[in-house]
Design a protein around this motif. Structure first.
Motif, short mmCIF file in Angstrom:
data_model
loop_
_atom_site.label_atom_id
_atom_site.label_comp_id
_atom_site.label_asym_id
_atom_site.label_seq_id
_atom_site.Cartn_x
_atom_site.Cartn_y
_atom_site.Cartn_z
N ARG A 183 22.18 7.28 -3.97
CA ARG A 183 23.35 6.39 -3.92
C ARG A 183 22.93 4.93 -3.90
N VAL A 223 20.28 3.68 -5.18
CA VAL A 223 19.83 3.32 -6.52
C VAL A 223 21.02 3.06 -7.43
N GLU A 224 21.99 3.94 -7.29
CA GLU A 224 23.14 3.79 -8.17
C GLU A 224 23.88 2.49 -7.92
N ALA A 275 22.66 -0.18 -6.51
CA ALA A 275 21.81 -1.31 -6.87
C ALA A 275 21.85 -1.54 -8.37
N GLU A 276 21.84 -0.47 -9.11
CA GLU A 276 21.86 -0.62 -10.56
C GLU A 276 23.18 -1.19 -11.05
N GLN A 277 24.23 -0.80 -10.35
CA GLN A 277 25.54 -1.25 -10.82
C GLN A 277 25.87 -2.67 -10.42
N PHE A 278 25.47 -3.03 -9.21
CA PHE A 278 26.01 -4.27 -8.68
C PHE A 278 24.96 -5.31 -8.32
N ALA A 279 23.72 -5.09 -8.69
CA ALA A 279 22.68 -6.00 -8.23
C ALA A 279 23.03 -7.45 -8.49
N PRO A 280 23.00 -8.30 -7.47
CA PRO A 280 23.34 -9.70 -7.65
C PRO A 280 22.20 -10.48 -8.31
N PHE A 289 17.13 -6.74 -6.79
CA PHE A 289 17.08 -5.38 -7.33
C PHE A 289 15.69 -4.78 -7.16
N ASN A 337 13.62 4.26 -15.25
CA ASN A 337 14.61 3.20 -15.46
C ASN A 337 14.10 1.88 -14.94
#
Lengths: 181, 967
Positions: free
Chosen positions: B423, B425-426, B428-433, B438, B460
C-alpha cells in the motif's frame, strides 16, 4: 455472510466445539489454526475490539467466563485492489486514477463485507439459546452434551449462513427428539 | 452469560452427576478427565489412551446401540482434539441407518464432522439420505437434509436433487427451510446442475413462514451478487418486507434484544445495497424504509448498532440521497465518539465507505480518527490505516505514508507487513510530491520489508530512476539519479539489507554511480565489491553487482580512462569465474573480455545511460550478407535451414549426435548441436537457395571456425526472434495494463477533474489559515494535544477551518455545507456510476483492443500516452530504422497491436527469474556480440555458448568452458 467456522475454546486453549463450513481442514491444519487463533485472542484485553484478523479470516470472538466463542468469517480486509505495476507520477493523472479506484472499490466492497457486530450478536444468541435449553449453561454442559450443542448450531447455521434466529424454532426439534427418546 | 462466569472450571462432578443421566460412566469419566487436564500434553495422553480402548471395543460384535452412540461421541472428541479417529468412521456411517432419531442424527453429525465431501465413504451414505428424505417423520427428513448440505458433492447431487426439490413444498416450514438451504448448497457446489431450479428461490421468498423467507435471502444474496439486473424487479418486495419486519409484523420469537428480527433486517439491507448500487430508480424505492430504520434503530444495544451499521453501508452503496447521507453521517459520528472499541471500529469502517461519496466528511472526525490510529489495539489501528489509504491525496500523502512506514517497522507479522508495504508503494507511486521523497520512501519500504515486496516494485523503481519522471527536464532527472546514488551509498552501511533492495542498489550504482562525476569509478567499484562481501547475498545480487562493475568499467574505458583493477574486485572476479553458476561465470568472463577492449568498442557494448533505449534487431541480418558471401567464396559451407537438416538425417535434433557418431564411427570434434530453439529461426533469404552439403564431413581444422559462423548465422535471428517474442509481448502487456490506464481513464473523467481541481484550489487557499483554526478548535477541546492537532491538520488539510466553521455556525452551516457536498458528490458519483454502466470500469478502461482514436476527447490522453511510451519508441539514432511517421495515434495503436521489431531494453519486469536483462549490448552492427540472457535458462545457456563462439569470450583463457556448457 460466509461464516467459515465456529469454535468454542477455553482459556487453556482446549477446544470444546468445532464446526467448519465449506472447507475441510486436515487435523494438523485445524490444530495449528485453533492454537494460533486462541493465542491471538488471549493476548487481547477486554477493552480492545472483539475482532481480529488472522490469515484470510476475520475472527469475531466473545468471551464467557473461561470459554471463548470464536466465529471465523471471510476477511474483506484483503481488498482486491489491483496493483497496476505502473508508476503514475504525473500529478495530472492522480484524479483519474483515484476515481477509477473508487469505482472499482465500490463494487468490491459491496460484494464482500462483514457486519462484525452482527456476528458478535449471533454468538450471544447462540449462548442464550443454549442457556435456555440447559439452564445456567456452563462449559461442562457443552462438554457433556456436545452433540446437542452441535444440533443447535446446525439449526442456526447452514452453508455458513445464519438461517434461524428464533430460539423456539431452534430448540423445537431438539426438544421433540428428547421427548421421543 | 452470568452463569458461565460464575461456574468457571470447577468440576463438581459428584453433586452434578445426576444431571447427565443416560450417559455411561466411562463417558463421564472421559469428559471429566479432559476437563481437568492442565496441559495439552496431558490431554493428548488421555485421548490416546481413549482411542486405544475405543479401537478395541468399537469392533466388538453386538455393541448395544446406545453404547455405540457413546463411542461415536467419544470419537468426535478425539477428532476435535486433534487426533485421528478414522478407524471409527465406518461405525458412524452405520449409525446413520439406525431407526432411533437421536442415534441417527448423532450418526449424521459425526459423519459430517469426520468426512470431507469427497471422502470414499460418502457413497455409502447416499442411500440412507435418499431413504430418509422420504421419511414420514419430518425430523428425520431434517436430519437428512442437514447432512446432505455438508456431504453431497457435485457427482452425487443428481441422486438427491429431485427429492430435495419436492421437499421445497413440504407442509412443515422447517423442512422447507432446510430444503432451500440444501439447494443453496448445491448451487454453491455446482451452479450448472441446479441452474434450472433457481426460480424456486424466488417462490420461497413469498413463503408464509418468516423463517423460510429469512433463509431464502441467503441464496438470493448470492444470486444477486452474480447478476444484479435479473433481480431488479424484487427491489419493491424486499423493501416492503424490510418495512414489515421493522414494523414488528413478524412473530415475537424473532425478536432479539427488543429488535424485530435483526438478522433478517441485516440480510435484507445487504441485498438492497447490491440492488441499489448505481441505480437511481431502484434506490428511490429504498429511501423511505431506510430513513424509517435510521429513526427506529436503538443505539443503546449492540444489535441496534449492527443494523445501523448495515444501514450506513446500504446508504453508501445506493444512489446518494441527501437526507439519508446526513443520517448516516450522524450515526457514524456516534460510532466514532463511542467508548467501545467495537463501535469505533465500525465507525472507521463506515467512514471509509461514506468518504467515497463525499470526501469532506472525514474532516469532521479527524481527531477521532487520529485517536484510533494511535490506539494500542492493532485491529483498530489497521482498520484506520485502511481508511487513511482510502483518503490519501497529494496533500497528505507524506504524513500518511510516514505513519504507515512507522507501523510497518513496528509489526512483525509478514502477512501484514507485505500488505502495508504494497500500500505504501502504491500511494507513493500515485501521489509522490517530489522525486527525492519518492526515492526515500521506497528506500524505507525496501529496507524494512524488502523481501516481502513484489519484485515488480523494484523494477519499477529502477525504471523510474532510469526514465526519470517523464518531464523533459534532464536536469531534474540527473538530480534524481545522483540523489538516489547518494542515498544508496549511505544505506550500504547498514548491516543487513534485503536482497531485492541490494539488486536495485547495484543496478543504480552501476548505471549512475559515476554519472555525475562525484564519485570515482574505483570508489563505486569498491562499494559494489563490499556489497557482495558484507551482505550474505545470493547469486542474483552477485550478478547485479558484477554487471554493475562491468558497466562502470565500460564507461571508464569509453571515456578514455584507464581502469585499475582493485584487489578486492579482482578476487571477486576470480571467485565468480570459478562459480558454480554459469551465469555468474559468464558475467565474470564478459567483464574480463571487456577490459581488453578499446574505448570505442567498450562504448558500443555499454553505451552510457542507455538502459531505456531499445535494441534494434535486424531480423534479416542484412548487414551480414557481405560477410557471408565472402565466406562462401572462401569455401565455407552455406547455411542449411533446420528443416532440411532434419530431413536429411531423419532423426530429432537431440539424438542426432549419437546417431551420427554411430554411423560415422569417428570422433566428433565440433560442438553438439544447439538445443532446439523454441521459435523457428527466421531464415535469411540468401541462404535458402544454396545447395546442401554434409556438415559432418567437413575437414576438422576448418570446421570449427565455420561452425562458429554457421551458428552465428543461426543464432542472430533466433536470439532476436526469441527475444522479440518474449520481451515484446511482456512489454506490450505492461503498457496495456500499466500507464494507459490512467491516461485513458482521464479521458472519461476530464470533466470531473475540472471541478475537483476547483475544489482543490479552494482548499489550498484555506490551508494557509489552518494554523489559526487549529487553535480555535483547540479552545473548544482543550484536552486535545497540539501534536494531534498538527497531525490532523496535515492529514486532513483544509479541513480544520471547515470544522471550525461548522462548530460556530451550529446547525445551519452543516446543512448548507452538506448540500453543497452533496452536489459535488453527485457529480463525482455519477462518473464512476456511468463508467460502470457503459464499460465495466477498470478492465475496459485498460482495454486497448478497441481503437477509438477518432473520438474528440481522447486526443488529450493519447498525447499523454505518447509521452509515456516515448522512451520505448524514441530509439537512439543508431538503431532507429523503423520510422514513426504519419498519424501518431495510429502509430501508437500499432505499437500496441503487434509487436514491433524493436525490443525495449528496459524490460525490467522480466527479471523475475533472477536473470539480468538490462545489459547494454547491441545485437546489430557489431560482429562482437555480447549476448544477454533471456528468462529461459536453456535459452540463456544457448546464447551464452554462441556469444562465446562468436568471439566475445576470451577463448585463450578458458577454451573448454563453453563446451561444458553445451554438453
Amino acid at each position: 455472510m460466509g461464516i467459515r467456522f465456529v469454535l468454542l475454546v477455553n482459556k487453556q486453549g482446549q477446544t470444546r466445539l468445532a464446526q467448519y463450513y465449506a472447507e475441510h481442514l486436515t487435523l494438523d491444519e485445524r490444530r495449528a489454526l485453533e492454537g494460533e487463533i486462541v493465542r491471538k485472542c488471549l493476548a487481547r484485553t477486554e477493552q480492545q475490539c472483539s475482532f481480529v484478523e488472522h490469515r484470510n479470516y476475520k475472527i469475531v470472538y466473545r468471551r464467557y467466563a473461561s470459554l471463548f466463542f470464536l466465529v471465523g468469517v471471510d476477511n474483506d480486509e484483503q481488498m482486491e485492489y489491483t496493483y497496476c505495476g505502473s508508476f503514475t507520477h504525473g500529478r495530472s493523472k492522480q484524479f483519474s486514477s483515484v476515481i477509477a479506484y473508487v469505482a472499482m472499490g465500490a463494487v468490491v466492497d459491496v460484494i464482500a463485507y462483514v457486519n462484525e457486530l452482527a456476528i458478535l450478536e449471533f454468538i450471544h444468541l447462540f449462548v442464550e439459546t443454549m442457556d435456555r435449553h440447559f439452564g445456567n449453561v456452563c462449559e461442562l454442559d457443552i462438554m457433556f452434551h456436545l452433540e446437542k450443542a452441535h444440533f443447535m448450531l446446525e439449526e442456526m447455521v447452514m452453508n455458513g449462513c445464519i438461517v434461524e434466529t428464533s430460539k423456539s424454532n431452534i430448540l423445537a426439534p431438539i426438544q421433540l427428539m428428547e421427548k421421543a427418546s | 452469560m452470568e452463569q458461565l462466569k460464575t461456574i468457571g472450571r470447577e468440576l463438581a462432578m459428584g453433586s452434578q452427576g445426576g444431571a447427565w443421566a443416560g450417559q455411561s460412566k466411562e463417558f463421564l469419566d472421559l469428559v471429566k478427565s479432559i476437563g481437568e487436564a492442565r496441559s495439552k500434553a496431558e490431554e493428548d495422553r488421555i485421548i490416546l489412551r481413549e482411542i486405544e480402548s475405543l479401537r478395541r471395543r468399537i469392533a466388538e460384535p453386538d455393541v448395544p446401540r446406545r453404547r455405540m452412540k457413546d463411542y461415536i461421541i467419544r470419537l468426535v472428541y478425539a477428532e476435535m482434539l486433534g487426533h485421528d479417529a478414522s478407524f471409527g468412521y465406518i461405525h458412524a456411517v452405520k449409525m446413520t441407518h439406525d431407526d432411533s432419531l437421536p442415534l441417527k442424527r448423532t450418526g449424521y453429525l459425526a459423519v459430517t464432522l469426520f468426512l470431507n465431501d469427497d471422502h470414499d465413504l460418502i457413497i455409502l451414505i447416499i442411500n440412507t439420505i435418499q431413504k430418509d428424505l422420504r421419511s414420514d417423520n419430518y425430523l428425520v427428513v431434517c436430519a437428512a437434509l442437514t447432512a446432505a448440505c455438508k456431504l453431497i458433492n457435485e457427482e452425487t447431487i443428481p441422486a438427491v436433487l429431485p427429492q430435495v426439490v419436492d421437499l421445497l413444498a413440504h407442509p412443515k416450514e422447517t423442512v422447507r427451510k432446510k430444503a432451500v438451504m440444501t439447494l443453496h448448497r448445491f448451487y454453491q457446489r455446482s451452479p450448472a446442475s441446479v441452474s434450472h431450479l433457481i426460480s424456486n428461490f424466488r417462490k420461497r421468498l413469498c413463503d408464509s413462514d418468516p423463517g423460510v423467507m429469512g433463509a431464502t435471502l441467503c441464496p438470493l444474496f448470492d444470486l444477486i451478487t452474480e447478476d444484479v439486473n435479473s433481480y431488479k424487479d424484487l427491489v419493491a418486495s424486499f423493501a416492503s418486507i424490510l418495512k414489515q419486519v421493522a414494523e414488528r409484523k413478524l412473530p415475537k420469537t424473532y425478536d432479539y434484544h427488543q429488535m424485530p428480527a435483526p438478522f433478517i433486517q441485516i440480510k435484507l439491507l445487504k441485498i438492497l445495497a447490491l440492488l441499489g448500487s448505481g441505480d437511481k430508480q431502484a434506490s428511490g424505492q429504498v429511501y423511505n424504509v431506510l430513513s424509517d430504520l435510521f429513526r427506529k434503530c436503538e443505539t443503546s444495544s449492540n444489535i441496534g448498532n449492527a443494523v445501523l451499521y448495515e444501514c450506513i453501508c446500504c446508504v453508501s452503496s445506493i444512489y446518494p440521497n441527501v437526507k439519508l447521507m446526513d443520517a448516516a453521517i450522524e450515526a457514524t459520528s456516534k460510532f466514532l465518539k463511542s467508548d467501545s472499541h467495537n463501535l469505533k471500529y465500525m465507525g472507521i469502517d463506515a467512514l471509509g465507505r461514506l468518504i467515497k461519496i463525499n470526501p469532506d466528511i472525514a474532516e469532521e472526525h479527524q481527531l477521532a480518527v487520529i485517536d484510533c490510529l494511535e490506539d494500542p489495539d492493532d485491529t483498530l489501528k489497521r482498520k484506520t490505516f485502511e481508511l487513511l489509504y482510502k483518503m490519501t491525496k497529494s496533500s497528505n500523502v507524506e504524513v500518511i505514508v510516514e505513519r504507515m512506514i512507522d507501523y510497518l517497522i513496528s509489526i512483525d507479522d509478514n502477512h501484514y507487513k507485505a500488505d502495508i508495504a504494497s500500500r505504501c508503494v502504491e500511494l507513493a507511486e500515485q501521489f509522490a510530491p517530489s522525486n527525492q521523497w519518492f526515492i526515500q520512501t521506497m528506500n524505507k519500504v525496501f529496507e524494512h520489508a524488502g523481501d516481502l515486496v513484489n519484485s515488480r516494485v523494484a523494477h519499477n523503481l529502477m525504471r523510474l530512476i532510469a526514465e526519470g519522471f517523464g518531464e523533459d527536464d534532464e536536469g531534474a532527472d540527473s538530480q534524481l539519479r545522483s540523489s538516489a546514488v547518494d542515498s544508496y551509498l549511505r544505506i550500504l552501511g547498514e548491516p543487513k539489507l534485503p536482497s531485492l533492495f541490494l539488486q536495485v542498489i547495484c543496478w543504480v550504482l552501476g548505471e549512475y554511480g559515476t554519472a555525475d562525476g562525484k564519485y570515482t569509478a574505483a570508489y563505486i567499484i569498491g562499494k559494489l565489491c563490499d556489497v557482495t562481501e558484507a551482505h550474505l547475498c545470493n547469486d542474483t545480487v552477485k550478478a547485479y553487482a558484477i554487471s554493475a562493475i562491468m558497466k562502470i568499467c565500460a564507461f571508464e574505458i569509453a571515456a578514455g580512462r584507464k581502469v585499475e583493477m582493485l584487489p578486492e574486485c579482482q578476487s571477486f572476479l576470480d571467485e565468480l569465474s570459478a562459480s558454480h553458476s554459469t551465469d555468474l561465470q559468464q558475467r565474470a568472463y564478459e567483464l574480463q573480455a571487456l577490459l581488453c577492449l578499446d574505448s570505442q568498442a567498450a562504448g558500443n557494448v555499454m553505451p552510457l545511460d542507455a538502459s531505456c533505449e531499445d535494441v534494434e534487431i535486424d531480423k534479416d541480418l542484412s548487414f551480414l550478407i557481405n560477410f557471408v558471401q565472402q565466406s562462401i567464396e572462401k569455401g565455407a559451407n552455406p547455411y542449411l535451414p533446420e528443416s532440411e537438416r532434419l530431413g536429411m538425417s531423419g532423426v530429432s535434433n537431440f539424438s542426432s549426435p549419437y546417431q551420427q557418431e554411430a554411423s560415422s564411427h569417428s570422433l566428433r570434434f565440433e560442438a553438439y548441436e544447439l538445443p532446439k530453439p523454441s521459435s523457428i529461426p527466421v531464415i535469411p533469404q540468401p541462404f535458402i537457395s544454396t545447395s546442401t552439403t554434409d556438415l559432418v564431413l567437413v575437414p576438422d581444422t576448418t570446421y570449427y571456425r565455420e561452425n562458429n559462423q554457421a551458428s552465428k548465422l543461426i543464432v542472430g535471428p533466433e536470439a532476436s526472434s526469441a527475444d522479440a517474442g518474449i520481451k515484446l509481448r511482456l512489454d506490450g502487456v505492461q503498457k496495456k495494463w500499466g500507464k494507459p490506464t490512467y491516461s485513458s481513464s482521464s479521458s472519461i473523467t476530464t470533466s470531473v477533474e475540472k471541478t475537483t481541481n476547483g475544489v482543490v484550489a479552494h482548499q489550498d487557499g484555506i490551508r494557509s489559515h489552518s494554523r489559526d483554526t487549529t487553535y480555535d478548535s483547540r479552545r473548544q477541546q482543550p484536552e486535545v494535544s497540539v501534536e494531534k492537532q498538527r497531525l490532523a491538520a496535515s492529514l486532513f488539510g483544509a479541513s480544520a477551518s471547515k470544522t471550525e466553521k461548522k462548530a460556530t455556525m451550529a446547525q445551519k452551516a452543516p446543512k448548507g455545507n452538506s448540500t453543497n457536498a452533496e452536489k459535488s458528490s453527485v457529480v463525482r458519483s455519477v462518473s464512476p456510476g456511468t463508467s460502470k454502466d457503459k464499460t465495466a470500469p477498470p478492465p475496459d478502461l485498460l482495454d486497448f483492443g478497441e481503437p477509438v482514436p477518432t473520438s474528440a476527447p481522447t486526443i488529450d490522453p493519447f498525447k499523454e500516452l505518447e509521452g509515456l511510451i516515448e522512451p520505448a519508441s524514441a530509439l537512439g539514432p543508431l538503431y532507429n530504422t523503423v520510422k514513426t511517421g504519419g498519424d501518431k495515434a495510429q502509430d501508437l495503436m500499432a505499437l500496441h497491436m503487434d509487436t514491433p521489431p524493436s525490443v525495449s531494453r528496459t524490460s525490467l519486469s522480466l527479471a523475475s527469474e533472477g536473470t539480468y536483462s538490462t545489459d547494454k549490448s547491441s545485437y546489430t552492427e557489431k560482429p562482437m556480440i555480447a549476448v544477454k540472457k533471456g528468462p529461459n535458462l536453456q535459452d540463456a545457456l544457448h546464447k551464452d555458448a554462441t556469444a562465446r563462439q562468436v568471439g566475445v569470450t576470451p577463448t585463450g583463457n578458458n577454451p573448454n568452458l563453453f563446451r561444458d556448457l553445451l554438453g
